[in-house]
Design an enzyme around this catalytic site. Structure first.
Site, PDB file in Angstrom:
ATOM      1  N   SER A 164     -30.201   5.149  39.098  1.00 27.65           N
ATOM      2  CA  SER A 164     -29.736   6.394  39.710  1.00 27.65           C
ATOM      3  C   SER A 164     -28.976   6.172  41.011  1.00 27.65           C
ATOM      4  CB  SER A 164     -30.923   7.324  39.967  1.00 27.65           C
ATOM      5  OG  SER A 164     -31.916   6.665  40.754  1.00 27.65           O
ATOM      6  N   GLY A 201     -33.037   6.449  36.309  1.00 29.35           N
ATOM      7  CA  GLY A 201     -34.342   6.078  35.783  1.00 29.35           C
ATOM      8  C   GLY A 201     -34.376   4.718  35.115  1.00 29.35           C
ATOM      9  N   ASP A 254     -35.759  14.015  48.223  1.00 34.23           N
ATOM     10  CA  ASP A 254     -36.765  13.141  47.610  1.00 34.23           C
ATOM     11  C   ASP A 254     -36.979  11.850  48.399  1.00 34.23           C
ATOM     12  OD1 ASP A 254     -34.491  11.668  47.057  1.00 34.23           O
ATOM     13  OD2 ASP A 254     -34.551  12.008  44.896  1.00 34.23           O
ATOM     14  N   ASN A 297     -36.612   0.820  40.244  1.00 38.52           N
ATOM     15  CA  ASN A 297     -37.602   1.565  39.461  1.00 38.52           C
ATOM     16  C   ASN A 297     -38.759   0.678  39.016  1.00 38.52           C
ATOM     17  OD1 ASN A 297     -36.432   4.208  39.485  1.00 38.52           O
ATOM     18  ND2 ASN A 297     -34.854   3.447  38.117  1.00 38.52           N
ATOM     19  N   HIS A 333     -32.864   9.020  47.056  1.00 39.39           N
ATOM     20  CA  HIS A 333     -31.468   8.945  46.641  1.00 39.39           C
ATOM     21  C   HIS A 333     -30.526   9.323  47.784  1.00 39.39           C
ATOM     22  CE1 HIS A 333     -33.742   9.554  42.840  1.00 39.39           C
ATOM     23  NE2 HIS A 333     -32.903   8.614  42.431  1.00 39.39           N
TER      24      HIS A 333
END
Length: 218
Positions: A46, A83, A193, A112, A196
């Site tokens: 991402s 993801g 979040d 991730n 990002h």
């Protein structure tokens, strides 16, 4: 007989003239393909897929714009998926290499894996599969290293960071030690979040990658 000789002589004269023109102006007979550049393939998650942003705002798209301006003929294919883990990248790399036939492969994966606490050895194996596949295809490789928060413990965080460095050394590929380094400590550089980067941070990421990427555009 004389007509045949005359036609042959004309063809020879034209061939000699073409050769002289090519020697005098080397670019005049160069096929368009010879002026083409290459292709950069980005395999990422991402962070490279412009999560939460318009695609053209992401650092990969910004890099494509800069390539177009400073290295005409070069293009970028962004095969990043939000993801994505290193396992996903390793499973897709062969198909992406076949599809895009890149000159340079940029690998931005692992974040991730780390956030999920996946095994370091498996992450390393997956990254190595990607590096080896890219090199075997004839592409040059840039590995974008990642780091994870210290709350995962020193053994895991240090081993995670070490994976990138050791793989780059083992396979003699280019390494940017920490992809998010220019913005990592700036909370305002991240979306709500806290994972990002925002649009305003994307040019900084592009500029951070650029010095590591440009030596591979040869």
């Amino acid at each position: 007989m004389n007509q045949g000789y005359g036609a042959w002589r004309t063809r020879v004269q034209r061939g000699v003239m073409a050769l002289l023109l090519a020697l005098a102006w080397p670019g005049i007979l160069v096929p368009a393909a010879a002026a083409d550049g290459g292709k950069v393939l980005v395999m990422g998650d991402s962070l490279s897929a412009a999560y939460g942003l318009a695609p053209q705002q992401g650092w990969v798209a910004l890099t494509a714009e800069r390539l177009k301006a400073e290295h005409p003929g070069w293009t970028v294919a962004n095969a990043s998926i939000s993801g994505e883990t290193t396992a996903g990248g390793a499973s897709r790399i062969a198909a992406e290499l076949a599809r895009h036939k890149p000159t340079v492969v940029v690998i931005e994966l692992g974040a991730n894996d780390g956030l999920r606490g996946l095994g370091l050895e498996q992450t390393r194996t997956n990254l190595e599969r990607m590096v080896v596949a890219a090199k075997q295809s004839g592409a040059r490789v840039l590995l974008l290293g990642m780091r994870i928060p210290p709350n995962y413990g020193p053994q895991y965080t240090q081993g995670f960071e070490r994976n990138y460095r050791e793989l780059a050394e083992k396979h003699a590929v280019a390494l940017l030690p920490f992809f998010l380094e220019p913005i990592a400590t700036d909370r305002d550089a991240f979306q709500a979040d806290n994972l990002h980067p925002v649009a305003e941070a994307q040019p900084k990421l592009r500029d951070h990658v650029w010095p590591a990427l440009t030596p591979l555009l040869r």
